[in-house]
Design an enzyme around this catalytic site. Structure first.
Site, mmCIF file in Angstrom:
data_model
loop_
_atom_site.group_PDB
_atom_site.id
_atom_site.type_symbol
_atom_site.label_atom_id
_atom_site.label_comp_id
_atom_site.label_asym_id
_atom_site.label_seq_id
_atom_site.Cartn_x
_atom_site.Cartn_y
_atom_site.Cartn_z
ATOM 1 N N GLY A 74 0.810 -1.223 0.000
ATOM 2 C CA GLY A 74 0.000 0.000 0.000
ATOM 3 C C GLY A 74 0.841 1.271 0.000
ATOM 4 O O GLY A 74 0.507 2.253 -0.672
ATOM 5 N N THR A 75 1.932 1.243 0.730
ATOM 6 C CA THR A 75 2.783 2.433 0.825
ATOM 7 C C THR A 75 3.296 2.834 -0.560
ATOM 8 O O THR A 75 3.233 4.009 -0.948
ATOM 9 C CB THR A 75 3.966 2.171 1.779
ATOM 10 O OG1 THR A 75 3.437 2.043 3.105
ATOM 11 C CG2 THR A 75 4.982 3.291 1.751
ATOM 12 N N ASN A 146 -7.774 3.446 9.193
ATOM 13 C CA ASN A 146 -7.121 2.272 9.771
ATOM 14 C C ASN A 146 -7.074 2.268 11.288
ATOM 15 O O ASN A 146 -6.737 1.260 11.886
ATOM 16 C CB ASN A 146 -5.697 2.143 9.213
ATOM 17 C CG ASN A 146 -4.898 3.410 9.400
ATOM 18 O OD1 ASN A 146 -5.359 4.501 9.071
ATOM 19 N ND2 ASN A 146 -3.704 3.295 9.937
ATOM 20 N N GLN A 174 -7.347 -0.476 3.951
ATOM 21 C CA GLN A 174 -8.058 -1.054 5.090
ATOM 22 C C GLN A 174 -9.422 -1.632 4.701
ATOM 23 O O GLN A 174 -9.952 -2.483 5.396
ATOM 24 C CB GLN A 174 -8.233 0.031 6.172
ATOM 25 C CG GLN A 174 -8.238 -0.506 7.582
ATOM 26 C CD GLN A 174 -6.916 -1.138 7.990
ATOM 27 O OE1 GLN A 174 -5.860 -0.554 7.806
ATOM 28 N NE2 GLN A 174 -6.961 -2.341 8.531
ATOM 29 N N SER A 194 -3.283 -3.357 -0.350
ATOM 30 C CA SER A 194 -2.178 -4.133 0.217
ATOM 31 C C SER A 194 -2.694 -5.517 0.607
ATOM 32 O O SER A 194 -3.677 -5.631 1.336
ATOM 33 C CB SER A 194 -1.636 -3.404 1.446
ATOM 34 O OG SER A 194 -0.615 -4.162 2.024
ATOM 35 N N ALA A 195 -2.031 -6.569 0.125
ATOM 36 C CA ALA A 195 -2.547 -7.936 0.291
ATOM 37 C C ALA A 195 -2.618 -8.407 1.735
ATOM 38 O O ALA A 195 -3.537 -9.132 2.103
ATOM 39 C CB ALA A 195 -1.687 -8.897 -0.525
ATOM 40 N N HIS A 196 -1.651 -7.988 2.566
ATOM 41 C CA HIS A 196 -1.634 -8.579 3.913
ATOM 42 C C HIS A 196 -2.780 -8.087 4.788
ATOM 43 O O HIS A 196 -3.009 -8.605 5.876
ATOM 44 C CB HIS A 196 -0.272 -8.352 4.593
ATOM 45 C CG HIS A 196 -0.041 -6.970 5.113
ATOM 46 N ND1 HIS A 196 -0.205 -6.651 6.434
ATOM 47 C CD2 HIS A 196 0.350 -5.832 4.495
ATOM 48 C CE1 HIS A 196 0.087 -5.363 6.610
ATOM 49 N NE2 HIS A 196 0.424 -4.852 5.454
ATOM 50 N N THR A 232 11.841 -7.922 -11.677
ATOM 51 C CA THR A 232 11.218 -9.240 -11.817
ATOM 52 C C THR A 232 10.090 -9.389 -10.799
ATOM 53 O O THR A 232 10.254 -9.062 -9.620
ATOM 54 C CB THR A 232 12.279 -10.338 -11.610
ATOM 55 O OG1 THR A 232 13.299 -10.140 -12.587
ATOM 56 C CG2 THR A 232 11.687 -11.717 -11.758
ATOM 57 N N CYS A 321 4.440 5.097 24.409
ATOM 58 C CA CYS A 321 5.531 5.950 24.864
ATOM 59 C C CYS A 321 6.847 5.204 24.778
ATOM 60 O O CYS A 321 6.897 3.983 24.784
ATOM 61 C CB CYS A 321 5.305 6.432 26.286
ATOM 62 S SG CYS A 321 5.697 5.225 27.521
#
Lengths: 375, 70
Positions: A74-75, A146, A174, A194-196, A232, A321
């Site tokens: 996604g990034t 998200n 998301q 994003s697949a994950h 590739t 934190c």
């Protein structure tokens, strides 16, 4: 001491690879290792698998296969869309950092950047886009957030952006695989995935780019991905992503109903053990199924997270934190949640494997954590 | 320079001079306003978990670079 049953309730962070994806990937992890770009017969199976995967993914979002471009996640897809356009850039303040930081880096290069503030409940409505001046550029608004799970009316936002002359991008990382996504109905120019996040493998995603929308070369090199993203292909991951998306899309109706029922039961249970619990984003617009963002006034989210973890329950926190300085999430700030509440907010995101028993166990673990939290 | 905060002895067993790790794990798990941190055995008993669970957590926090730990 009794062994603790581990319950994963952080599906907004990542999901377990589904069986369909796992099985689909196996041949390409070893035996079918040919380079899809080779001219000999070893390329045939991997090349064909990539083509089939592209078609499957396109079908799942009602796109054309040539409008799907594989990325590392996604990034990368967000970076690619944002950096492929010119003109003024409008992004909301509660976007993922891959959108915000791409936008900021564009601004450093001299591009005009305007930040759109979401409504208090965590939504962007078409009237939030009244700040758009007639011109050219890109509007980027996420389909679903998200951290709080709120969804946005993408079709209306896309229409509004187009009316003012802008291209429209949505980060659907998301939402995809959990609620229906139809790029033609939405009328978006770009969409990131994003697949994950939908039970596929990590390190793979895609960018949907409407035919005719501008798209610059992202990686120079060979001719992969129409010469726009050289390198590739990760065949196993591409095949796994397509299998996961196909499987998840076939389950959306059943799973969204089931997960929403579990989330409602979780919210009821939480309200019973902590009367003043507050649920940011859970009011006006639909939420992602199974998504519960909850603030426990007077408690430390980070302590709750760790106490829950000790009881085997994995969730995430809106604040963490590193020393004594608490860093609050930019999303919770953007939706104007008071700082003290933001510091007490955890995210519980249920997934396909969670059950009614898991919900009861999460409530019991929360009871334990709330009892021991001294902040 | 910030004055080092003194927490006194463990309220469970009276152990004095709690280590930085002991104070840190109390803060992480029970909240930053904890007034009387406990030693590892007493904290494990209080939370009904094993001491190893606490040592594992301390190692995780150190690996994350948390400055509360030594």
């Amino acid at each position: 001491m009794e062994a603790v049953k581990r319950i994963y309730a952080d599906h907004a962070a990542t999901t377990k690879l589904c069986e369909a994806a796992f099985k689909a990937m196996l041949p390409f992890l070893r035996d079918e290792f040919g380079n899809p770009s080779s001219l000999h017969s070893w390329a045939k199976e991997p090349r064909s698998a990539i083509n089939v995967a592209r078609e499957k993914i396109a079908q799942c979002i009602n796109a054309e296969p040539e409008e799907i471009l594989f990325t590392s996640g996604g990034t990368e897809a967000n970076n690619w869309a944002i950096k492929s356009t010119g003109g003024t850039l409008y992004v909301s303040s509660y976007e993922h950092h891959s959108v915000l930081n791409s936008a900021n880096s564009e601004a450093v290069r001299g591009r005009e950047l305007v930040i759109i503030k979401p409504k208090m409940g965590g939504y962007i409505m078409p009237r939030n886009l009244s700040v758009l001046k007639s011109g050219t550029g890109l509007v980027s608004i996420m389909s679903a957030n998200n951290e709080i799970g709120t969804t946005n009316p993408v079709r209306l936002l896309s229409e509004t952006a187009h009316d003012k002359g802008y291209l429209f991008h949505t980060d659907a990382v998301q939402m995809l695989g959990h609620l229906k996504v139809d790029v033609k109905d939405w009328g978006v120019d770009y969409l990131s995935a994003s697949a994950h996040k939908f039970n596929g493998p990590k390190g793979i995603g895609f960018l949907y780019c409407r035919k005719g929308a501008p798209l610059q070369s992202f990686l120079d090199g060979g001719s992969q991905e129409s010469g726009l993203r050289a390198g590739t292909e990760n065949v196993a991951a591409i095949v796994g992503m397509a299998a996961a998306l196909e499987f998840n899309c076939s389950q959306i109706a059943r799973q969204s109903f089931r997960l929403e029922r579990l989330a409602a039961s979780l919210c009821d249970g939480i309200s019973r053990i902590k009367k003043d619990a507050h649920f940011p984003g859970r009011d006006i617009m639909p939420q992602l199924p199974g998504f519960v963002s909850v603030s426990f006034p007077g408690c430390s989210a980070e302590s709750l997270l760790h106490l829950l973890d000790l009881k085997g329950v994995a969730v995430s926190a809106g604040a963490a934190c590193n020393s004594r300085k608490v860093k609050t999430s930019h999303v919770l700030k953007a939706i104007h949640l008071p700082r003290k509440l933001a510091e007490s907010t955890i995210r519980i995101s249920l997934g396909y494997e969670n059950t009614d028993d898991d919900v009861s166990a999460i409530i019991d673990a929360l009871k334990f954590a709330l009892k021991h939290n001294a902040t | 320079m910030a004055k080092k905060q003194s927490y006194g002895a463990c309220p469970g067993c009276g152990k004095d001079n709690l280590s930085r790790d002991e104070v840190g794990i109390n803060i992480k798990l029970l909240g930053e306003n904890i007034e009387k941190p406990m030693c590892i055995p007493c904290l494990a008993e209080y939370l009904e978990i094993s001491q190893d669970d606490l040592f594992d957590k301390i190692s995780e926090f150190k690996a994350q670079g948390c400055k509360l730990f030594g």
